[in-house]
Motif scaffolding. Structure first.
Motif, PDB file in Angstrom:
ATOM      1  N   GLN A 103     -99.065  26.099 -60.904  1.00  0.00           N
ATOM      2  CA  GLN A 103     -98.820  25.901 -59.483  1.00  0.00           C
ATOM      3  C   GLN A 103     -97.668  26.767 -58.978  1.00  0.00           C
ATOM      4  O   GLN A 103     -97.498  26.924 -57.771  1.00  0.00           O
ATOM      5  N   ARG A 104     -96.905  27.355 -59.898  1.00  0.00           N
ATOM      6  CA  ARG A 104     -95.781  28.194 -59.501  1.00  0.00           C
ATOM      7  C   ARG A 104     -96.263  29.610 -59.173  1.00  0.00           C
ATOM      8  O   ARG A 104     -97.229  30.092 -59.744  1.00  0.00           O
ATOM      9  N   ILE A 105     -95.563  30.261 -58.278  1.00  0.00           N
ATOM     10  CA  ILE A 105     -95.914  31.624 -57.873  1.00  0.00           C
ATOM     11  C   ILE A 105     -95.648  32.593 -59.019  1.00  0.00           C
ATOM     12  O   ILE A 105     -94.623  32.511 -59.697  1.00  0.00           O
ATOM     13  N   ARG A 106     -96.578  33.525 -59.242  1.00  0.00           N
ATOM     14  CA  ARG A 106     -96.492  34.570 -60.265  1.00  0.00           C
ATOM     15  C   ARG A 106     -96.312  33.992 -61.667  1.00  0.00           C
ATOM     16  O   ARG A 106     -95.632  34.569 -62.503  1.00  0.00           O
ATOM     17  N   CYS A 107     -96.929  32.857 -61.898  1.00  0.00           N
ATOM     18  CA  CYS A 107     -96.884  32.236 -63.227  1.00  0.00           C
ATOM     19  C   CYS A 107     -98.297  31.861 -63.643  1.00  0.00           C
ATOM     20  O   CYS A 107     -99.097  31.401 -62.822  1.00  0.00           O
ATOM     21  N   ARG A 108     -98.580  32.059 -64.912  1.00  0.00           N
ATOM     22  CA  ARG A 108     -99.883  31.675 -65.448  1.00  0.00           C
ATOM     23  C   ARG A 108     -99.660  31.128 -66.848  1.00  0.00           C
ATOM     24  O   ARG A 108     -98.931  31.730 -67.657  1.00  0.00           O
ATOM     25  N   ALA A 109    -100.274  29.988 -67.123  1.00  0.00           N
ATOM     26  CA  ALA A 109    -100.153  29.367 -68.438  1.00  0.00           C
ATOM     27  C   ALA A 109    -101.536  29.015 -68.959  1.00  0.00           C
ATOM     28  O   ALA A 109    -102.402  28.576 -68.190  1.00  0.00           O
ATOM     29  N   VAL A 110    -101.755  29.226 -70.248  1.00  0.00           N
ATOM     30  CA  VAL A 110    -103.041  28.903 -70.857  1.00  0.00           C
ATOM     31  C   VAL A 110    -102.813  28.264 -72.223  1.00  0.00           C
ATOM     32  O   VAL A 110    -101.796  28.495 -72.878  1.00  0.00           O
ATOM     33  N   LEU A 111    -103.797  27.459 -72.611  1.00  0.00           N
ATOM     34  CA  LEU A 111    -103.863  26.930 -73.975  1.00  0.00           C
ATOM     35  C   LEU A 111    -104.932  27.699 -74.725  1.00  0.00           C
ATOM     36  O   LEU A 111    -105.976  28.037 -74.165  1.00  0.00           O
ATOM     37  N   THR A 112    -104.678  27.976 -75.996  1.00  0.00           N
ATOM     38  CA  THR A 112    -105.717  28.599 -76.809  1.00  0.00           C
ATOM     39  C   THR A 112    -106.867  27.608 -76.977  1.00  0.00           C
ATOM     40  O   THR A 112    -106.645  26.404 -77.133  1.00  0.00           O
ATOM     41  N   ARG A 113    -108.084  28.113 -76.919  1.00  0.00           N
ATOM     42  CA  ARG A 113    -109.225  27.234 -77.132  1.00  0.00           C
ATOM     43  C   ARG A 113    -109.315  26.811 -78.589  1.00  0.00           C
ATOM     44  O   ARG A 113    -109.792  25.718 -78.907  1.00  0.00           O
ATOM     45  N   LYS A 114    -108.867  27.685 -79.466  1.00  0.00           N
ATOM     46  CA  LYS A 114    -108.808  27.348 -80.884  1.00  0.00           C
ATOM     47  C   LYS A 114    -107.469  26.665 -81.169  1.00  0.00           C
ATOM     48  O   LYS A 114    -106.593  26.619 -80.310  1.00  0.00           O
ATOM     49  N   ARG A 115    -107.309  26.173 -82.377  1.00  0.00           N
ATOM     50  CA  ARG A 115    -106.098  25.427 -82.709  1.00  0.00           C
ATOM     51  C   ARG A 115    -104.836  26.270 -82.593  1.00  0.00           C
ATOM     52  O   ARG A 115    -103.832  25.845 -82.048  1.00  0.00           O
ATOM     53  N   SER A 116    -104.882  27.491 -83.129  1.00  0.00           N
ATOM     54  CA  SER A 116    -103.719  28.374 -83.076  1.00  0.00           C
ATOM     55  C   SER A 116    -104.199  29.815 -83.180  1.00  0.00           C
ATOM     56  O   SER A 116    -105.391  30.076 -83.363  1.00  0.00           O
ATOM     57  N   LEU A 117    -103.281  30.758 -83.095  1.00  0.00           N
ATOM     58  CA  LEU A 117    -103.673  32.166 -83.109  1.00  0.00           C
ATOM     59  C   LEU A 117    -104.285  32.579 -84.446  1.00  0.00           C
ATOM     60  O   LEU A 117    -105.133  33.478 -84.491  1.00  0.00           O
ATOM     61  N   GLU A 118    -103.880  31.938 -85.545  1.00  0.00           N
ATOM     62  CA  GLU A 118    -104.467  32.296 -86.839  1.00  0.00           C
ATOM     63  C   GLU A 118    -105.976  32.050 -86.877  1.00  0.00           C
ATOM     64  O   GLU A 118    -106.697  32.675 -87.653  1.00  0.00           O
ATOM     65  N   PRO A 197    -115.875  35.821 -79.340  1.00  0.00           N
ATOM     66  CA  PRO A 197    -116.995  36.409 -78.588  1.00  0.00           C
ATOM     67  C   PRO A 197    -116.847  36.278 -77.075  1.00  0.00           C
ATOM     68  O   PRO A 197    -117.436  37.068 -76.328  1.00  0.00           O
ATOM     69  N   ASP A 198    -116.082  35.308 -76.608  1.00  0.00           N
ATOM     70  CA  ASP A 198    -115.904  35.123 -75.165  1.00  0.00           C
ATOM     71  C   ASP A 198    -114.779  35.988 -74.592  1.00  0.00           C
ATOM     72  O   ASP A 198    -114.511  35.934 -73.391  1.00  0.00           O
ATOM     73  N   GLY A 199    -114.123  36.756 -75.462  1.00  0.00           N
ATOM     74  CA  GLY A 199    -113.064  37.631 -74.966  1.00  0.00           C
ATOM     75  C   GLY A 199    -111.839  36.893 -74.462  1.00  0.00           C
ATOM     76  O   GLY A 199    -111.188  37.328 -73.506  1.00  0.00           O
ATOM     77  N   GLU A 200    -111.504  35.810 -75.130  1.00  0.00           N
ATOM     78  CA  GLU A 200    -110.353  35.012 -74.696  1.00  0.00           C
ATOM     79  C   GLU A 200    -109.055  35.818 -74.756  1.00  0.00           C
ATOM     80  O   GLU A 200    -108.252  35.813 -73.821  1.00  0.00           O
ATOM     81  N   ILE A 201    -108.840  36.521 -75.861  1.00  0.00           N
ATOM     82  CA  ILE A 201    -107.611  37.304 -76.012  1.00  0.00           C
ATOM     83  C   ILE A 201    -107.553  38.422 -74.977  1.00  0.00           C
ATOM     84  O   ILE A 201    -106.497  38.695 -74.394  1.00  0.00           O
TER      85      ILE A 201
END
Length: 215
Positions: A103-118, A197-201
Motif C-alpha cells: 500500500q506504500r508508494i514505490r514499494c513492492r513486497a512478495v512472498l516466494t511461492r516455494k518455501r525458500s530460494l533453495e 516455469p511461471d517465471g516467478e524470478i
C-alpha cells in the motif's frame, strides 16, 4: 612548482532502490541468478552489477520482517521486499503485512511461492556440486535434506539421526551457503525454466527494474 588542487570527485551514483531480504544467503542467490538471467535477457537488471555501481543496496533483515514494514520509509527510496513463503500458518501472517507494504508508494513486497530460494534450484545443479542425486518438492527444506544426504553418503558407520541438534544446524547452514553460491553458479536458463516455469524470478527482477527507474 605550481601545486594543483585535487580534482573534484564525480558525484556518486545515487542509490535507486533498496532490496530487502531475510538474510545473506538470499543476496548470494539473487545476485548470481540475476546475472545468469541478464545474460539471456539484457533488459532484466543484473543485481550484482547494480550493487557494485551503488545503484542498489541489499538490506538483510535477519528475520522479523514485520518490524521493517515502515522502517526504511524515511529514506524515501524505492523498496522491493522478498520474503520466504514458509508454511501455514506463518504464510498467512506474512501475507497480511505484505499487503500493508504494497500500500506504500514505490514499494513492492512478495512472498516466494516455494518455501525458500533453495527450492528454485534444479537437482542437477546440486548434484554437480555435491555428487548426490536428490529429489525435493516446492515446500521441502532443501538445505536440511541436502545436509543429511551429504553426511550419510560420507559416514557409513554414523547416521544423521545420531547427531546432536546443534551439529545438524551447523551442517544445514553450511549446506545453505554452498547451495546459494556454488549450486546457483551451476544453474542454466533451461534448468531454471524447469524449476520456475511461471517465471516467478523473472517477475521479481522486472519489478526491481521498474522500481529503480521510478526513483
Amino acid at each position: 612548482m605550481q601545486v594543483l588542487p585535487d580534482p573534484i570527485p564525480e558525484d556518486p551514483q545515487p542509490v535507486r532502490i533498496l532490496v530487502v531480504v531475510e538474510g545473506a544467503h538470499d543476496i548470494e542467490f539473487l545476485t548470481r541468478i540475476s546475472t545468469l538471467l541478464h545474460s539471456a535477457h539484457p533488459t532484466l537488471p543484473d543485481l550484482a552489477a547494480m550493487e557494485c555501481d551503488r545503484e542498489l543496496i541489499f538490506v538483510p533483515i535477519g528475520g522479523h520482517p514485520r518490524a521493517w514494514l515502515r522502517r526504511l520509509a524515511p529514506l524515501q527510496l524505492s523498496e522491493f521486499h522478498l520474503y520466504d513463503g514458509e508454511m501455514p500458518p506463518e504464510r498467512e501472517q506474512r501475507e497480511e503485512f505484505i499487503s500493508q507494504i504494497n500500500q506504500r508508494i514505490r514499494c513492492r513486497a512478495v512472498l516466494t511461492r516455494k518455501r525458500s530460494l533453495e527450492n528454485y534450484l534444479h537437482p542437477q545443479a546440486i548434484q554437480a556440486v555435491a555428487d548426490i542425486a536428490l529429489e525435493f518438492g516446492d515446500h521441502d527444506c532443501v538445505a536440511s535434506e541436502v545436509a543429511q544426504r551429504v553426511f550419510d553418503s560420507r559416514h557409513a558407520d554414523y547416521s544423521w539421526k545420531q547427531l546432536t541438534r546443534r551439529i545438524r544446524v551447523r551442517l544445514r547452514n553450511r549446506a545453505k551457503h554452498w547451495l546459494n553460491t556454488s549450486a546457483v553458479e551451476q544453474m542454466t536458463v533451461p534448468l531454471l525454466q524447469e524449476r520456475d516455469p511461471d517465471g516467478e524470478i523473472i517477475s521479481w527482477l522486472e519489478t526491481i527494474g521498474q522500481l529503480a527507474e521510478s526513483n
